[in-house]
Structures are given as C-alpha cells and as structure tokens.
Write an enzyme that holds these catalytic residues in place. Structure first.
Site, short mmCIF file in Angstrom:
data_model
loop_
_atom_site.label_atom_id
_atom_site.label_comp_id
_atom_site.label_asym_id
_atom_site.label_seq_id
_atom_site.Cartn_x
_atom_site.Cartn_y
_atom_site.Cartn_z
N ASP A 42 5.90 -15.09 -21.08
CA ASP A 42 5.24 -16.40 -21.16
C ASP A 42 6.29 -17.40 -21.63
O ASP A 42 6.88 -17.22 -22.70
CB ASP A 42 4.07 -16.31 -22.16
CG ASP A 42 3.27 -17.61 -22.22
OD1 ASP A 42 3.80 -18.68 -21.89
OD2 ASP A 42 2.09 -17.54 -22.64
N LEU A 43 6.53 -18.43 -20.83
CA LEU A 43 7.55 -19.41 -21.21
C LEU A 43 7.06 -20.24 -22.38
O LEU A 43 5.87 -20.54 -22.49
CB LEU A 43 7.87 -20.30 -20.01
CG LEU A 43 8.48 -19.53 -18.84
CD1 LEU A 43 8.41 -20.34 -17.56
CD2 LEU A 43 9.90 -19.12 -19.14
N TYR A 47 5.99 -27.06 -19.91
CA TYR A 47 6.27 -28.39 -19.33
C TYR A 47 7.29 -29.14 -20.21
O TYR A 47 8.17 -29.85 -19.71
CB TYR A 47 4.99 -29.24 -19.23
CG TYR A 47 3.97 -28.80 -18.21
CD1 TYR A 47 4.12 -27.61 -17.50
CD2 TYR A 47 2.84 -29.58 -17.95
CE1 TYR A 47 3.16 -27.21 -16.57
CE2 TYR A 47 1.89 -29.19 -17.01
CZ TYR A 47 2.05 -28.00 -16.33
OH TYR A 47 1.11 -27.61 -15.42
N ARG A 79 5.33 -29.38 -32.67
CA ARG A 79 4.32 -28.45 -33.25
C ARG A 79 4.53 -28.29 -34.74
O ARG A 79 3.57 -28.21 -35.51
CB ARG A 79 4.38 -27.09 -32.56
CG ARG A 79 3.87 -27.18 -31.13
CD ARG A 79 3.71 -25.85 -30.46
NE ARG A 79 3.71 -26.05 -29.00
CZ ARG A 79 3.40 -25.12 -28.12
NH1 ARG A 79 3.05 -23.92 -28.51
NH2 ARG A 79 3.44 -25.38 -26.82
N ASP A 134 3.38 -20.33 -15.89
CA ASP A 134 4.45 -19.93 -16.80
C ASP A 134 4.33 -18.51 -17.33
O ASP A 134 4.94 -18.17 -18.32
CB ASP A 134 4.56 -20.95 -17.96
CG ASP A 134 3.58 -20.70 -19.08
OD1 ASP A 134 2.49 -20.17 -18.79
OD2 ASP A 134 3.90 -21.03 -20.23
N GLU A 135 3.55 -17.70 -16.63
CA GLU A 135 3.44 -16.31 -17.05
C GLU A 135 3.73 -15.37 -15.89
O GLU A 135 3.39 -15.66 -14.75
CB GLU A 135 2.02 -16.01 -17.57
CG GLU A 135 1.65 -16.81 -18.81
CD GLU A 135 0.20 -16.57 -19.21
OE1 GLU A 135 -0.19 -15.39 -19.33
OE2 GLU A 135 -0.52 -17.56 -19.39
P1 TTP Z 1 0.69 -22.45 -22.01
O1 TTP Z 1 1.52 -21.25 -21.76
O2 TTP Z 1 -0.68 -22.27 -22.52
O3 TTP Z 1 1.42 -23.39 -23.05
P2 TTP Z 1 2.95 -23.70 -23.25
O4 TTP Z 1 3.81 -22.88 -22.37
O5 TTP Z 1 3.14 -25.17 -23.12
O6 TTP Z 1 3.16 -23.34 -24.76
P3 TTP Z 1 3.36 -21.92 -25.44
O7 TTP Z 1 4.72 -21.96 -26.06
O8 TTP Z 1 2.28 -21.84 -26.46
O9 TTP Z 1 3.23 -20.86 -24.38
O10 TTP Z 1 0.59 -23.33 -20.70
C1 TTP Z 1 1.67 -23.51 -19.79
C2 TTP Z 1 1.72 -24.95 -19.29
O11 TTP Z 1 0.51 -25.26 -18.63
C3 TTP Z 1 1.86 -25.96 -20.39
O12 TTP Z 1 3.22 -26.23 -20.66
C4 TTP Z 1 1.14 -27.15 -19.89
C5 TTP Z 1 0.15 -26.62 -18.88
N1 TTP Z 1 -1.25 -26.67 -19.37
C6 TTP Z 1 -2.16 -27.54 -18.74
O13 TTP Z 1 -1.80 -28.25 -17.82
N2 TTP Z 1 -3.43 -27.56 -19.20
C7 TTP Z 1 -3.86 -26.78 -20.22
O14 TTP Z 1 -5.05 -26.82 -20.57
C8 TTP Z 1 -2.91 -25.90 -20.86
C9 TTP Z 1 -3.31 -25.03 -22.01
C10 TTP Z 1 -1.61 -25.89 -20.40
MG MG Z 2 3.67 -20.78 -22.26
#
Ligand code: TTP
Ligand code: MG
Length: 578
Positions: A42-43, A47, A79, A134-135
C-alpha cells in the site's frame, strides 16, 4: 434486469459486499492456502506522494490534496500536525494554517503512477493483483520456494521489518521460514518502488490476501510487518470494528448489528446455525470464515481494464445545461484515455446519483446502450463530430432516467466505455503480436523488423511477463475451438516464431495462431510489423480497478465528496441497437 429500447436499466447498490473470500473457481484449499506467502503493498499518502514528486520543494511542508471541499489525503508532515485523510478543508486549515493544498481532481497523474507501480511489481513477480489505485497483492509463494531451494534455506535469518506482536520466529517451522523469505521479497519490492519511482510504501506479509492486507498498515509510513499464524487471532480481535474486514460492507455490517454482532469476537462466537438462518448459508459461512482470517482467494493477475470510466461529483446539478457541460468534460477525458488505450468501446454507460433523499445516498442509477456501428469506426480518427454524437447518446440515456418535465438534483454523473475491443485489423493486441515479440534474436534478425534493443534474448522474467500477456489476450478474446483444427504440434511454424514458445502456449491459443497464419498465407500478405510496438511496451496491459474494497471512497461522507478513483470493472453486454 429490465430492457428498455436497447438500453439496460440497472440499479446498483454502491456499497456492496465483496466476493473477497474465495468461493470462486480457482480458489485453493484451506490446506494449500496456509502455505502461501502473500505480500500486500500500500503506497503511503499516495496522491500526496505523486504531488511531492512533481514538486519536490513541497516535501518538507504540510501538504494536502484537495478534491472539492475535502482533503482526500495529506502527507505525513501534515498528519503529524493533526490533518487526516478525508478531513473537510476548513477543519484541516484550522488544524494546520500553513497547510499547502493542491487540487487533485484530475486523476491522470495518479492513475499513470499507479500503473507504473503495478508494472514494476509484475517485472519482479508475475502474480500481481491491483486493488484500487495504490494497493497491490503479490503472491510470492513460488519465489519463496525457489529462494529456499537455491540457498538451502533463507539467505538472511533476520526478518525484514516488523513481526506483528513482536513474536519470535521458529526457524524449524516451515511456515515461519517461508514468511521470513517473504519479508525479504517484500522489502526488495519496496526498495525497488523507492529507487525506481521514488515512492515509499507499506507492506504486509502473511499467508493469505485478507491477513496480508489487514497487517500491512500496522506500522506506517514506509514500514512492513510480517504476520505469523500464531498471531492471526490477535490481529483480528484487535481490529476493532467489523467494518475493518474487507468483505464486510456497511450493508452487512448493519445486518450483523441487528443481530447484536459488533466485533470480530462476537462474529466468531455467534452460533453458526442462527447466523445461517438469519443470513443464509453462503453469507453466514463466508462471514464466519473471514472472522477467523480464512481466505482462499487467489491473487488473480490483473489484465487490462474491461472499462474506462470518469465521473464527477458535485453539490448540485439541476439543469440540462449543467448536465451537458459535465458530460462533455467527462467525455473529453475519456476520449483522451481511450486514444492512449488503443481499444474501441462497444458500450456506453451513464450513471447518476440523485442528491437529496437520504435513503438514496449510496444509490446509483444507470443506463447503457451499445454504440451504433457507424460510430465505432469514428473512434481514434480525431472525428470532430464524435463528441457531439456521444453527447447526444448520453443525453438520451439521461432522459430515460430523468424525464424532461421532472425537476432533478444530482450529486454525481459518471460515464463509462466498456466492452473494449481491439479495432479490426489491429495486430497490436493480437496474440500473434505478443508471440512475435518473444521470438529469438536470430529469427528477429532474419525478419529484420525489430529494433536493436529488442534483439536481446528475453530474460526469464520478461518471457514470463509476455507469456502472461498472451494469456490475457486469450482470456479477453475467447475463441471457439474447432473440432477440425489441425494438431498444432504438426504444423509448419512460420520462420519468425520460436517453436519452444509456441509449444508452451495453451492449445486454444495455438489453434488461433494457426488459423491466423493460414489466413495470412491464403491472402499472401506478409506479417506486418505492429505499428504500436513501442507504445504497447511502454503501456503494458492495464489492470481493472477492484471496486470491492473501494466502496468507502464512494460513501459521500460530506456532500460533494469526490467519487472513487479509478476505472470501474464492469461487464457490459450488447443489448440490441439503440
Ligand atoms: P489510501 O491508501 O486510503 O490513503 P493514502 O495512500 O493517501 O494514505 P496511507 O498512507 O494511509 O495509505 O488511499 C489512496 C489514495 O486514494 C489517496 O492518496 C487518495 C485517494 N482517496 C480518495 O480519493 N478518496 C478516499 O475516500 C480515500 C480514502 C482515498
Ligand atoms: Mg495508501
């Protein structure tokens, strides 16, 4: 499903239970799944990371990515200052007045980076499944076995990263040993993402997809965690809400709540017979298995997306002029993406979400229609009337859902092209094209078509990757097997084809190739060099976005919350003529 003048009426419950857990064909037995090694990646603040790569001067600053009035994500500097994902912009600014906000409504850079990540992982291991933007899941079981065979044990006896619950490993235990090697592979994947793409990530290493995903966020950011079988129950019981389990959406969660089941422990200990009576046998069993961390679902290698979609969420859209304006914007983006993709869509679909009624919060309505034949050949030709014709079709679909005299208020519009196929005569996506790409240097030199850089014998991983492409093509272009087909092993192969590679192809693919060569011979047409070779190599098959756990993105936590990222995976059908 009701048919209306060639349109498909479809009402979707957006937040839906996912077929996360393996009842599908190809699922492995519980015994086999115990011995698998799965990595979930998971990145970090995805964004925001993409934005920081584009503007490195922002790295050390608190940075948020804004869509409408929501900060969809923020970097870890922000954060640490109290800003959270999905926080309202107003609140985020109160927490962190110096927050730098960038508009993240154009998903193109995120989408492109996302595919690069998957592509890079596919180069290291063929079994990669995308989940959202991102996964990715990677099934490293075979790689682990090979490493253990090659080195008669792990090269390094120390775990890479954390072990959940800080448990000690027993190196006499085969499962522990395999997970240990899995942790080294996960670390190698993460290093490669960091050095090649400049992206940091978290990883979970466990014996199935469910557990790997659940454990991967234990330490964030830029860290990884291994889960031993002895800690499965600790992890599950420490999760908190049942909704943290992928596969339990809000609908199921509510049904469970009415039965008094609110935690993993409740679900595990709830009498099976009662659960089966209340929810039906399949769902009850599936849920209880999930609650024990059991998941046989295979890592399904992702192929090209089955549809491309764009959507726009807004506070309110209540006039036909606004609808038209929004649809035109969505169409323009989609046409650009289609152009890059190279395939032609055969189905057009419009979805909308009405704004006001609370009971319809998650509810989308949609209509789709086949694209009329006269429009099909106008794709990819820069036809200026194409946009207008598509817009007209979309408005007809719209009027099927919202009759002209009825006032409306929408908060989402979505357009998608599905049923994507290679244009007729294209060699770009044909299985022959891929087979030719893996021809031997000698044969290529004789054929004189390939660039110098391609004259190298493919590495093992490249060959595997290309072979997978062949299989994906086959999967998306099913061929009917003719009983009178010749035995492929007895046929004379064209000089530009590697016999070894040919012999390894599935029988159906061999037969299709033979048919292609025969028709080529019949028309005495030499095999042309595929024009799009270079582009295809830069843009490998794209993977469908898995919406199964992305329902949370669709939930309008605030009015106007942006829609889901990515391409939806939809199976579209031709439904007569429009
Ligand atoms: P996530 O993996 O949930 O969040 P993240 O990668 O930004 O942070 P983390 O370090 O906790 O993993 O989501 C991936 C991307 O998806 C995120 O960067 C922005 C987008 N996104 C949306 O567009 N809508 C949403 O409701 C969420 C949760 C994320
Ligand atoms: Mg992520």
């Amino acid at each position: 499903m009701e048919r209306l003048e060639g349109m498909e009426e479809e009402e979707e419950e957006e937040e839906e239970e996912e077929s996360w857990e393996g009842e599908q064909e190809g699922g492995r037995s519980a015994e086999a799944s115990r011995s698998r090694v799965i990595v979930h990646l998971d990145l970090d603040c995805f964004y925001a990371q993409v934005e920081m790569i584009r503007r490195p001067e922002l790295r050390a600053k608190p940075l948020g990515v804004q869509q409408k009035s929501i900060v969809v994500t923020c970097n870890y500097v922000a954060r640490n200052l109290g800003v959270r994902k999905l926080m309202a912009v107003e609140e985020a600014k109160e927490k962190c007045p110096h927050l730098v906000l960038l508009n993240g409504e154009d998903l193109t850079p995120y989408r492109e980076t996302s595919y690069r990540v998957t592509e890079l992982l596919q180069e290291m291991c063929p079994l990669v499944e995308r989940l959202g933007f991102d996964e990715n899941f990677v099934d490293v079981t075979e790689l682990v076995e090979k490493r253990l065979e090659q080195h008669e044990g792990p090269e390094d006896l120390a775990v890479a990263g954390h072990v959940y619950g800080n448990r000690a490993l027993d190196l006499h235990d085969g499962t522990h040993l395999r997970l240990l090697v899995g942790s080294h592979l996960a670390s190698a994947f993460r290093s490669s993402l960091a050095t090649t793409l400049g992206l940091s990530s978290c990883a979970g290493v466990a014996s199935n997809k469910l557990l790997a995903k659940l454990v991967s966020g234990t330490f964030k950011p830029n860290q990884q965690t291994l889960l031993l079988p002895e800690s499965h129950q600790d992890l599950l019981r420490n999760l908190g809400g049942l909704q943290k389990i992928p596969g339990i959406g809000s609908k199921t969660f509510k049904r469970l709540e009415t039965l008094g089941i609110e935690t993993v422990w409740h679900l595990q200990s709830f009498p099976t017979a009662v659960l089966e009576k209340e929810l039906g046998l399949p769902l009850a069993r599936r849920l209880q298995r999930l609650s024990f961390g059991e998941d046989d679902s295979p890592v399904a290698p992702s192929g090209p997306p089955r549809s491309l979609s764009e959507e726009e969420a807004f506070k309110s859209c209540s006039s036909e002029a606004q609808v038209k304006e929004n649809l035109e914007k969505l169409l323009l983006n989609l046409l650009e993406r289609l152009h890059q993709d190279g395939r032609r869509p055969h189905t057009l679909r419009l979805a909308l979400r009405r704004g006001s009624s609370a009971s319809r919060r998650f509810h989308r309505e949609s209509r789709q229609c086949p694209l009329p034949p006269h429009l099909l050949h106008r794709f990819h030709k820069g036809d200026s009337n194409l946009l207008a014709s598509l817009l007209e079709l979309l408005l007809k679909l719209f009027r099927k859902m919202v009759p002209p005299e009825v006032p409306f208020r929408l908060n989402l519009l979505s357009v998608s092209f599905s049923n994507l196929k290679e244009p007729p005569g294209s060699t770009r996506g044909s299985i022959g094209f891929y087979l030719k790409e893996i021809s031997t240097p000698h044969q290529e030199a004789a054929g004189g078509h390939q660039e110098a850089s391609q004259l190298q014998a493919p590495s093992r991983s490249e060959a595997t990757k290309r072979k997978r492409l062949v299989e994906e093509e086959e999967a998306s272009c099913p061929t009917s097997r003719s009983s009178s087909s010749p035995e492929p092993s007895r046929i004379q192969l064209p000089p530009d084809v590697d016999p070894q590679t040919f012999s390894e192809l599935p029988r159906e693919v061999q037969e299709e190739l033979v048919a292609q060569w025969r028709s080529r011979e019949a028309t005495s047409k030499p095999l042309e060099k595929p024009k799009a070779t270079r582009r295809r190599r830069r843009n490998p098959p794209r993977a469908p976005e898995q919406l199964n756990t992305l329902w949370r993105y669709m939930e309008p936590r605030w009015e106007g919350t942006p829609g889901p990222p990515g391409d939806s995976e939809e199976v579209a059908e031709d439904l007569g003529t429009f």
